[in-house]
Design a protein around this motif. Structure first.
Motif, PDB file in Angstrom:
ATOM      1  N   TRP A   1       1.095  -0.882  -0.376  1.00 32.99           N
ATOM      2  CA  TRP A   1       0.219   0.250  -0.399  1.00 32.99           C
ATOM      3  C   TRP A   1       0.943   1.031   0.104  1.00 32.99           C
ATOM      4  O   TRP A   1       0.295   2.173  -0.941  1.00 32.99           O
TER       5      TRP A   1
ATOM      6  N   ALA B   1       2.841   0.687  -3.560  1.00 36.45           N
ATOM      7  CA  ALA B   1       2.071   0.778  -4.819  1.00 36.45           C
ATOM      8  C   ALA B   1       1.468   1.804  -5.154  1.00 36.45           C
ATOM      9  O   ALA B   1       1.237   1.810  -6.501  1.00 36.45           O
ATOM     10  N   GLU B   2       0.778   1.778  -3.547  1.00 36.37           N
ATOM     11  CA  GLU B   2      -0.366   3.312  -3.798  1.00 36.37           C
ATOM     12  C   GLU B   2       0.096   4.624  -3.530  1.00 36.37           C
ATOM     13  O   GLU B   2      -0.857   5.194  -3.729  1.00 36.37           O
ATOM     14  N   GLN B   3       1.366   4.480  -2.807  1.00 40.43           N
ATOM     15  CA  GLN B   3       1.600   5.870  -2.770  1.00 40.43           C
ATOM     16  C   GLN B   3       1.060   6.312  -0.772  1.00 40.43           C
ATOM     17  O   GLN B   3       0.246   7.748  -1.302  1.00 40.43           O
ATOM     18  N   GLY B   4       1.075   5.785   0.011  1.00 43.63           N
ATOM     19  CA  GLY B   4       1.189   6.201   0.810  1.00 43.63           C
ATOM     20  C   GLY B   4       1.595   7.680   1.699  1.00 43.63           C
ATOM     21  O   GLY B   4       1.867   7.931   1.359  1.00 43.63           O
ATOM     22  N   HIS B   5       0.632   7.565   2.809  1.00 43.86           N
ATOM     23  CA  HIS B   5       0.399   8.506   2.907  1.00 43.86           C
ATOM     24  C   HIS B   5       1.493   9.200   4.877  1.00 43.86           C
ATOM     25  O   HIS B   5       0.909   8.523   5.030  1.00 43.86           O
TER      26      HIS B   5
END
Lengths: 505, 410
Positions: A334, A337-341
């Motif tokens: 996450w 790959a989903e550019q977590g914050h």
């Protein structure tokens, strides 16, 4: 001030300067809840020449100047210390000047964000390696260099973003413009190397927290982004702090190249699950800490081999893998790959209304951080009475502890530690006691961590002065810093107040 | 010092802003995020932080702490916001089925801006000049629309369509902008209904939905308007009311029940929902197709971010013969605003046009020949920006309401 304003107005077009009350308040805070300084003027120069002219007028008029990039400092570093002065907003200087694809060097204006730069580079299959600070998709490159920033990704492999620095264009506090590294030789056509032509003067401005000069142009090494990556998350056994440190040490000792590796302590997993933030961890029987890694490779064979070696270390240390997919709890996937914050794990920012982190960012040797975290727990117990003062108002106790512990270059980690508390404005009323308690506790905790020997890098308003106040610098080191400051900035114009030089305000 | 009654009700949102600045600068290609605030970007070099959410939140913190007052000067900044809600999307960017940010439970930026606008109005610093006129017109018993036109003008077009009933299950709420500014689109809609054999009803006694007053923050006469509009549709026996205006749709479906404190006695739909039903049932008799064109869809803020209606218009487009669909770089919850909302178009028309121009250029970049949407404010603002574009750019794309797009193929 109106005379100064008119002089400054002549440098930038009128629409790039403001003394409006509301504009000034918009620039009065950073990413922290208790530190505020309202400037008299906000100005947005377009290039080094305009910055130079602004600095010359500030010197003539003895007015402090605070540079501000993305405004993401957690210690009030890009707003004035106290009220007044000029905030120099560098975000108008946000262009890519040149990409030298042969030599893999990019030159940018310093106000560009790491996000914008990497969005540009990805068109060429490149990236900056270290992706700047955790707030990097917003934070400015100049600010990253001013703080040795890490946390935006890639710092286990590439280290702090200053490691990639090739050359800097800096406007000195007096208004002189200099170039460092290969560009110190005025005959050099393109930046190519940081070192040589005498001492590494670029180093003077790396991590200076904006006291020695205003960065206006930055040349960085860039890297081809490897086409293969793997992400894995593991739950740690008992004694998670010690085990996670052992894992990091073994990875370094075996020379396995990881892109990023992060340890989230049980506090984050437990509280986050309790408050419904992590549905993918809800089924974990024991809400212990997790450790996760990202690796990159140029081939599948290389990737498989690295995974094999890392998994061996993880298995030997009795960790438990959480599965491949995000829904299995693989936060690494996450995160990358989903550019977590970065925000959600900053001591669980925003877990309750008005709750924000009073944290600090420091480096420490791998072997030291378990002691630091254990001592923060101890500190928490010792300060229960003070925490209770805030609890009495908010009915929720502030949270002490650490956010992520991040492997960086060498045998070091970055620790985000501190406590998370409430604004003094709570439910329609201003509570001075909250502000007083926040400041007292924040100072107390940072002093405690400093005395473990940790090394602060994002020091801003608060930490830079605290280091001086508690006598953490040796006299000789502090005097050297002071002498350099005096030579470069005799009137203490730039970032006045930081490091308490001469106690000026 | 004003009591800040409305802003205080939003204190959890204001004080939970940590000031990361993603609402101004975030670029995160992996989640299709390429900047956030259309106003800040349109301001360019003038884009001080007060023009995007973080800076505004800092000002609101100072207001709540009693450091600074409300003023007309503040109102001039505050109304330079289209209330598109993109800042809320980026603020909760991490939010998905795996990570739930608790802040999403209390930070809704549009609600914060509207609360501030209400306080500015109550303190006498707003509405701004042009907004005040719109509201006066809307409340004028001889007009009941913000365009300052006689009430009868709004219903003049109906005379061409005797098939429109006075009662029925499916009732059109005509709104103000389409009948007064884009009446041909309403006529296209009737062409579709007629071809599909659908019957609709309409009242000549509907008033402006009140959206403009809500967005500006003046709720003084709203309850009367809402009660009037709900009552007349109830009397007509409505099972479903629908509208071709995204602003009316949001107001009817979201704001009316909130302000009344109860559910409406009928369903509220947007025209794209009705059209999609008709397309799914093959009710629309299209002409034989010759060739194909590429079309792109602009998500109106009042349909998308405000109402989460993203897929239905796309489903409709995919069912229209002779069209290929291409998304813009920023779409769905990341969609770039057209710039017209929140009162920007009326009070700051140049700002609205600058934002709109950027969005049209983004549509051109897709290679599409048609930019379609379903909001008369977006269409109006795009059309105004289009007129000012270079002929070489105009040649690349046409801007058309989805209703006209479908009607043109019957």
């Amino acid at each position: 001030m109106s005379e100064v304003y008119q002089k400054l107005e002549k440098i930038v077009e009128g629409k790039h300067i403001s003394k409006d009350l509301y504009v000034r308040h918009a620039y009065s805070r950073n990413v922290d809840l208790v530190l505020q300084g309202v400037p008299d003027i906000v100005i947005r120069p377009k290039d080094a020449q305009e910055v130079s002219e602004i600095m010359k007028i500030a010197n003539e008029e003895n007015i402090p100047v605070t540079p501000r990039g993305g405004g993401d400092c957690e210690f009030g570093g890009s707003k004035p210390i106290g009220n007044g002065g000029i905030v120099l907003d560098t975000k108008r200087m946000n262009k890519v000047i040149n990409l030298d694809q042969d030599n893999l060097i990019v030159t940018v204006e310093a106000g560009i964000s790491w996000g914008k730069l990497n969005d540009f580079l990805c068109n060429f299959g490149l990236y900056t390696g270290c992706m700047g600070p955790g707030s990097g998709m917003t934070a400015a490159v100049g600010g990253g260099i001013s703080h040795h920033s890490v946390g935006g990704g890639g710092c286990a492999k590439y280290g702090a973003c200053t490691n990639q620095l090739v050359s800097l264009e800096v406007v000195l506090p007096t208004g002189d413009i200099i170039n460092t590294g290969s560009q110190a030789n005025k005959y050099s056509k393109y930046p190519f190397n940081r070192f040589g032509n005498g001492p590494d003067l670029a180093g003077l401005f790396c991590g200076d927290n904006g006291i020695f000069g205003v960065k206006t142009q930055v040349s960085l090494q860039v890297f081809p982004k490897p086409p293969y990556a793997a992400y894995k998350t593991f739950q740690l056994p008992r004694k998670e702090r010690e085990v996670s440190a052992k894992i990091m040490t073994e990875i370094r000792q075996k020379g396995i190249e990881v892109y990023d590796l992060m340890f989230l302590m049980d506090l984050i997993v437990r509280l986050g699950c309790q408050e419904g933030m992590f549905p993918f961890w809800e089924n974990l029987k024991k809400k212990r800490g997790v450790i996760f890694y990202t690796i990159e490779a140029n081939s599948e064979v290389e990737l498989d081999e690295k995974v094999k070696q890392l998994d061996e270390i993880m298995v030997n240390n009795k960790t438990e893998e959480l599965g491949q997919e995000i829904q299995d709890g693989n936060i690494a996937k996450w995160h990358y790959a989903e550019q977590g914050h970065w925000q959600f794990y900053h001591n669980l920012w925003g877990i309750y209304p008005s709750m924000q982190p009073l944290t600090a960012e420091c480096f420490s040797p791998i072997g030291l951080y378990p002691n630091v975290l254990n001592d923060i727990d101890q500190w928490d117990m010792e300060h229960n009475e003070d925490m209770q003062k805030i609890f009495n108002i908010t009915k929720i106790r502030p949270i002490a502890g650490s956010g992520p512990v991040l492997l960086i270059d060498g045998n070091n980690v970055e620790i985000t530690c501190g406590f998370t508390s409430f604004w003094n404005y709570y439910n329609g009323e201003v509570h001075d006691i909250i502000e007083e308690t926040n400041l007292m506790l924040w100072k107390s905790l940072l002093e405690r961590v400093t005395k473990h020997g940790c090394q602060w890098y994002m020091m801003g308003d608060y930490m830079s002065r605290l280091m001086v106040d508690i006598g953490a610098y040796s006299e000789e080191y502090y005097n050297l810093m002071k002498s350099i400051k005096q030579v470069l900035d005799p009137k203490m114009i730039l970032s006045r107040g930081k490091f308490n030089f001469w106690g000026e305000k | 010092m004003s009591e800040l009654k409305h802003l205080k009700s939003q204190w959890e949102a204001v004080m939970s802003c940590m000031g990361c600045g993603d609402c101004g600068y975030a670029i995160r290609p992996a989640v299709d995020r390429y900047l956030t605030c259309p106003v800040k970007e349109a301001k360019g070099g003038e884009g001080f932080e007060i023009y995007f959410s973080r800076g505004r939140m800092n000002v609101l913190k100072s207001l709540l702490l009693g450091q600074i007052p409300l003023s007309k000067e503040l109102a001039d900044f505050v109304y330079q916001c289209s209330e598109c809600g993109n800042c809320t999307e980026v603020c909760h960017m991490s939010q998905n089925e795996y990570i739930v940010l608790n802040t999403s439970k209390w930070i809704d930026h549009v609600k914060v801006w509207e609360a501030l606008r209400q306080d500015l109005i109550e303190a006498g610093f707003a509405p701004l000049d042009k907004h005040g006129k719109l509201i006066d017109y809307m409340n004028d018993v001889s007009m009941r629309n913000p365009y300052g036109e006689e009430e009868a003008n709004k219903f003049a077009w109906i005379s061409e369509f005797p098939e429109i009933k006075e009662e029925g299950d499916l009732i059109l709420f005509g709104g103000c902008t389409m009948p007064l500014r884009q009446v041909d689109t309403l006529k296209s809609m009737m062409k579709i209904f007629k071809a599909a054999g659908r019957e609709i009803a309409m009242s000549k006694n509907e008033w402006c939905c009140g959206s403009i007053a809500l967005r500006i923050g003046d709720q003084n006469s709203l309850i009367d308007i809402i009660k009037h509009n709900v009552e007349i549709f109830k009397e007509m026996g409505a099972q479903t009311i629908f509208t071709a205006c995204a602003g009316c749709y949001r107001t009817w479906k979201k704001d009316y029940p909130e302000l009344l404190g109860e559910e409406l006695p009928f369903k509220v739909k947007h025209i794209t929902e009705i059209l999609t039903e008709m397309l799914n049932n093959n009710e629309i008799p299209f002409k034989p197709v010759e060739g194909s064109e590429t079309v792109t869809w602009h998500d109106p803020c009042h349909l998308g971010r405000h109402m989460n209606l993203y897929e239905i218009p796309r489903d409709a487009i995919l069912k229209i013969p002779g069209l290929k669909f291409k998304e813009m770089k920023r779409n769905r919850n990341n969609s770039w605003c057209c710039g017209a909302g929140g009162g920007v178009k009326s009070e700051f028309p140049d700002l609205a046009l600058d934002i709109s121009t950027e969005r049209i250029k983004e549509a051109i970049d897709t290679g599409a020949q048609i930019l379609t949407t379903s909001c008369p404010f977006c269409i109006g603002n795009f059309s105004d920006a289009y007129k000012e574009m270079e002929p070489k750019d105009q040649e690349k794309i046409n801007i058309i309401d989805i209703i006209d797009l479908i009607a043109g193929k019957i």
